[in-house]
Design a protein around this motif. Structure first.
Motif, PDB file in Angstrom:
ATOM      1  N   LEU A  63      -0.366  -2.813  14.098  1.00  0.00           N
ATOM      2  CA  LEU A  63       0.945  -3.282  13.670  1.00  0.00           C
ATOM      3  C   LEU A  63       0.943  -4.781  13.440  1.00  0.00           C
ATOM      4  O   LEU A  63       1.535  -5.281  12.472  1.00  0.00           O
ATOM      5  CB  LEU A  63       1.991  -2.913  14.725  1.00  0.00           C
ATOM      6  CG  LEU A  63       3.439  -3.266  14.365  1.00  0.00           C
ATOM      7  CD1 LEU A  63       3.974  -2.289  13.325  1.00  0.00           C
ATOM      8  CD2 LEU A  63       4.339  -3.238  15.607  1.00  0.00           C
TER       9      LEU A  63
ATOM     10  N   GLU B 138      -1.665  -6.484  12.765  1.00  0.00           N
ATOM     11  CA  GLU B 138      -2.842  -6.808  11.941  1.00  0.00           C
ATOM     12  C   GLU B 138      -3.686  -7.854  12.652  1.00  0.00           C
ATOM     13  O   GLU B 138      -4.077  -8.879  12.088  1.00  0.00           O
ATOM     14  CB  GLU B 138      -2.415  -7.262  10.535  1.00  0.00           C
ATOM     15  CG  GLU B 138      -1.696  -6.174   9.756  1.00  0.00           C
ATOM     16  CD  GLU B 138      -1.447  -6.532   8.309  1.00  0.00           C
ATOM     17  OE1 GLU B 138      -2.375  -7.068   7.669  1.00  0.00           O
ATOM     18  OE2 GLU B 138      -0.325  -6.292   7.825  1.00  0.00           O
TER      19      GLU B 138
ATOM     20  N   GLY C 140       8.258  -4.950  13.572  1.00  0.00           N
ATOM     21  CA  GLY C 140       8.824  -3.624  13.379  1.00  0.00           C
ATOM     22  C   GLY C 140       9.821  -3.578  12.240  1.00  0.00           C
ATOM     23  O   GLY C 140      10.068  -2.524  11.669  1.00  0.00           O
TER      24      GLY C 140
ATOM     25  N   PRO D 172       6.703  -6.904   7.938  1.00  0.00           N
ATOM     26  CA  PRO D 172       5.303  -7.116   8.312  1.00  0.00           C
ATOM     27  C   PRO D 172       5.104  -8.489   8.957  1.00  0.00           C
ATOM     28  O   PRO D 172       5.766  -9.470   8.605  1.00  0.00           O
ATOM     29  CB  PRO D 172       4.566  -7.034   6.968  1.00  0.00           C
ATOM     30  CG  PRO D 172       5.457  -6.235   6.080  1.00  0.00           C
ATOM     31  CD  PRO D 172       6.856  -6.570   6.498  1.00  0.00           C
TER      32      PRO D 172
ATOM     33  N   LEU E  28       6.209   4.164  13.248  1.00  0.00           N
ATOM     34  CA  LEU E  28       6.255   3.013  12.346  1.00  0.00           C
ATOM     35  C   LEU E  28       5.015   2.958  11.458  1.00  0.00           C
ATOM     36  O   LEU E  28       5.104   2.733  10.248  1.00  0.00           O
ATOM     37  CB  LEU E  28       6.390   1.723  13.149  1.00  0.00           C
ATOM     38  CG  LEU E  28       7.741   1.462  13.816  1.00  0.00           C
ATOM     39  CD1 LEU E  28       7.639   0.293  14.784  1.00  0.00           C
ATOM     40  CD2 LEU E  28       8.824   1.189  12.772  1.00  0.00           C
ATOM     41  N   LEU E  29       3.856   3.178  12.060  1.00  0.00           N
ATOM     42  CA  LEU E  29       2.615   3.055  11.307  1.00  0.00           C
ATOM     43  C   LEU E  29       2.403   4.202  10.330  1.00  0.00           C
ATOM     44  O   LEU E  29       1.541   4.107   9.448  1.00  0.00           O
ATOM     45  CB  LEU E  29       1.437   2.965  12.278  1.00  0.00           C
ATOM     46  CG  LEU E  29       1.359   1.670  13.087  1.00  0.00           C
ATOM     47  CD1 LEU E  29       0.335   1.808  14.212  1.00  0.00           C
ATOM     48  CD2 LEU E  29       1.014   0.482  12.197  1.00  0.00           C
TER      49      LEU E  29
ATOM     50  N   ALA F  38       3.585  -0.716   6.025  1.00  0.00           N
ATOM     51  CA  ALA F  38       4.443  -1.848   6.387  1.00  0.00           C
ATOM     52  C   ALA F  38       5.185  -2.398   5.182  1.00  0.00           C
ATOM     53  O   ALA F  38       6.365  -2.765   5.277  1.00  0.00           O
ATOM     54  CB  ALA F  38       3.602  -2.937   7.052  1.00  0.00           C
TER      55      ALA F  38
ATOM     56  N   ARG G 280       8.158  -0.121   4.457  1.00  0.00           N
ATOM     57  CA  ARG G 280       9.235  -0.321   5.424  1.00  0.00           C
ATOM     58  C   ARG G 280       9.968  -1.634   5.159  1.00  0.00           C
ATOM     59  O   ARG G 280      11.202  -1.694   5.184  1.00  0.00           O
ATOM     60  CB  ARG G 280       8.672  -0.314   6.851  1.00  0.00           C
ATOM     61  CG  ARG G 280       8.349   1.058   7.380  1.00  0.00           C
ATOM     62  CD  ARG G 280       7.947   1.011   8.850  1.00  0.00           C
ATOM     63  NE  ARG G 280       6.559   0.625   9.052  1.00  0.00           N
ATOM     64  CZ  ARG G 280       6.144  -0.534   9.542  1.00  0.00           C
ATOM     65  NH1 ARG G 280       7.040  -1.461   9.891  1.00  0.00           N
ATOM     66  NH2 ARG G 280       4.870  -0.796   9.704  1.00  0.00           N
ATOM     67  N   GLY G 281       9.212  -2.687   4.895  1.00  0.00           N
ATOM     68  CA  GLY G 281       9.825  -3.978   4.633  1.00  0.00           C
ATOM     69  C   GLY G 281      10.686  -3.970   3.384  1.00  0.00           C
ATOM     70  O   GLY G 281      11.786  -4.532   3.369  1.00  0.00           O
TER      71      GLY G 281
ATOM     72  N   TRP H 278      14.869   0.212   8.429  1.00  0.00           N
ATOM     73  CA  TRP H 278      14.359   0.719   7.151  1.00  0.00           C
ATOM     74  C   TRP H 278      14.767   2.161   6.918  1.00  0.00           C
ATOM     75  O   TRP H 278      14.835   2.622   5.775  1.00  0.00           O
ATOM     76  CB  TRP H 278      12.833   0.552   7.133  1.00  0.00           C
ATOM     77  CG  TRP H 278      12.026   1.793   7.292  1.00  0.00           C
ATOM     78  CD1 TRP H 278      11.467   2.534   6.293  1.00  0.00           C
ATOM     79  CD2 TRP H 278      11.675   2.466   8.519  1.00  0.00           C
ATOM     80  NE1 TRP H 278      10.795   3.612   6.826  1.00  0.00           N
ATOM     81  CE2 TRP H 278      10.903   3.593   8.180  1.00  0.00           C
ATOM     82  CE3 TRP H 278      11.941   2.216   9.869  1.00  0.00           C
ATOM     83  CZ2 TRP H 278      10.402   4.464   9.150  1.00  0.00           C
ATOM     84  CZ3 TRP H 278      11.442   3.073  10.821  1.00  0.00           C
ATOM     85  CH2 TRP H 278      10.687   4.186  10.455  1.00  0.00           C
TER      86      TRP H 278
END
Length: 375
Positions: A64, A66, A185, A188, A276-277, A281, A284-285, A356
């Motif tokens: 998450l 990175e 969350g 990113p 979430l993963l 990302a 979601r963003g 999101w």
């Protein structure tokens, strides 16, 4: 596509309060129930399975963030604890300066005010929404040891430019600590691409997990400058070697985990990060920024509304805060609550914080309630 069954809250509430505490998604509920049932039926007989879940959580947390390695991520109780570990443990020297912005949430203000040695000059820098980094950059000098910021402001939702700040800190020889509880969350945050040294984020907001747990990432070089202010049996990878002779402080991030962890919370956070993963990302963003854009545009079309959150995608995340000219915000908040829309009072106005997964029709429902309340 988002499955509404993954988010039970959607059946009952328009939850626009993820910046406070998020309701649990179905995956988290299942994981927590399974852990409780397992413990009730077998006690700790399946502790090895619990440790496997913990290891998976560390790997998911690294993904998450990175981060280069899961060894750089510690599990702490909350954001306040993570920031306090930095404040109390950094190798401060006489004449050092430390900078933070005015108007921070207490978690990112009190540690610097209360825990630093007397020989450190703690400077509270004015915050300007038009250029939130400028005052910090102006205040940076060769004496500055640490700069602490929230990546997203809890009240107005303004997002700071961490790359700009981090590069300036590098040039000045200062460390950069980031309270990312209002970003991680939500949008990113790739630590391997950012010039940051510490990132702390609690689990109960945008990470969609239970309270009582936080991720604390530290760059190895910066971590070496932190003296652990707590110690205990669980700091070492071979933690069950109770007769160890070597008591030297381990280099990895588990040096900040002295004792037994929040195992129930670990099961919940692991499930939340898995959810979430499962969605990229960037996707979601983009969804979240589209939701906050819809709120900003809808509010701006209403008379007597002053939107405090920037319209620029680069300057916001999941928070939209507005004020009502000539209207008592409590009246609007009461109307939202009566309409099963959950929001929060902030900055003399109201704060809306979708996620999101929030459906567009729920965004529009909240706007309709606000419009009716203003009549």
């Amino acid at each position: 596509m988002i499955d509404p069954n993954d988010f039970p809250v959607l059946e009952r509430e328009v939850w626009l309060n993820h910046a406070a505490i998020s309701p649990w998604p179905a995956a988290v509920i299942r994981a927590m129930r399974a852990f409780v049932d397992d413990n009730a039926a077998h006690g700790p007989m399946h502790y090895d399975r619990w440790l496997a879940t913990e290891r998976r959580l560390r790997e998911r947390a690294a993904r998450l963030l990175e981060a280069e390695s899961a060894d750089d991520v510690a599990l702490v109780k909350n954001t306040s604890e993570g920031l306090s570990l930095i404040a109390a443990g950094l190798d401060w020297r006489p004449g050092d300066r430390m900078l933070f912005l005015a108007g921070e949430f207490p978690s990112n203000r009190l540690p610097w005010v209360q825990l630093l040695p007397d020989h450190v000059d703690v400077v509270e820098v004015p915050f300007a929404s038009s250029d939130p980094e400028a005052a910090l950059l102006d205040a940076l000098d060769e004496r500055t040891r640490l700069v602490a910021v929230s990546s997203v402001r809890y009240d107005s939702g303004i997002r700071l430019d961490l790359d700009r700040l981090g590069r300036a800190c590098r040039r000045a020889g200062a460390l950069l600590a980031v309270d990312a509880i209002q970003q991680l969350g939500a949008l990113p945050l790739a630590v391997r691409d950012l010039p940051v040294d510490f990132v702390v984020a609690g689990s109960h907001k945008w990470l969609l997990a239970p309270e009582g747990l936080a991720l604390f990432w530290s760059a190895p070089d910066a971590r070496d400058r932190l003296r652990p202010v707590q110690t205990g049996w669980r700091m070492w990878p071979d933690m069950f070697d109770f007769d160890r002779d070597d008591t030297s402080i381990p280099r990895h991030a588990r040096r900040f985990e002295p004792g037994t962890l929040n195992t129930a919370g670990i099961h919940g956070l692991d499930a939340a990060l898995g959810l979430l993963l499962s969605t990229p990302a960037a996707e979601r963003g983009a969804r979240l920024l589209a939701a906050t854009r819809r709120l900003i545009d809808g509010l701006a079309a209403l008379p007597g509304i002053d939107v405090l959150t920037p319209g620029d995608d680069r300057r916001r995340a999941g928070i939209v805060t507005f004020r009502c000219t000539g209207r008592d915000p409590r009246r609007v908040l009461a109307a939202l609550r009566a309409g099963s829309v959950v929001a929060a009072p902030r900055s003399g106005g109201l704060r809306l914080s979708p996620h999101w997964y929030t459906p567009t029709d729920q965004i529009d429902r909240a706007l309709d309630v606000i419009e009716s309340a203003l009549r």
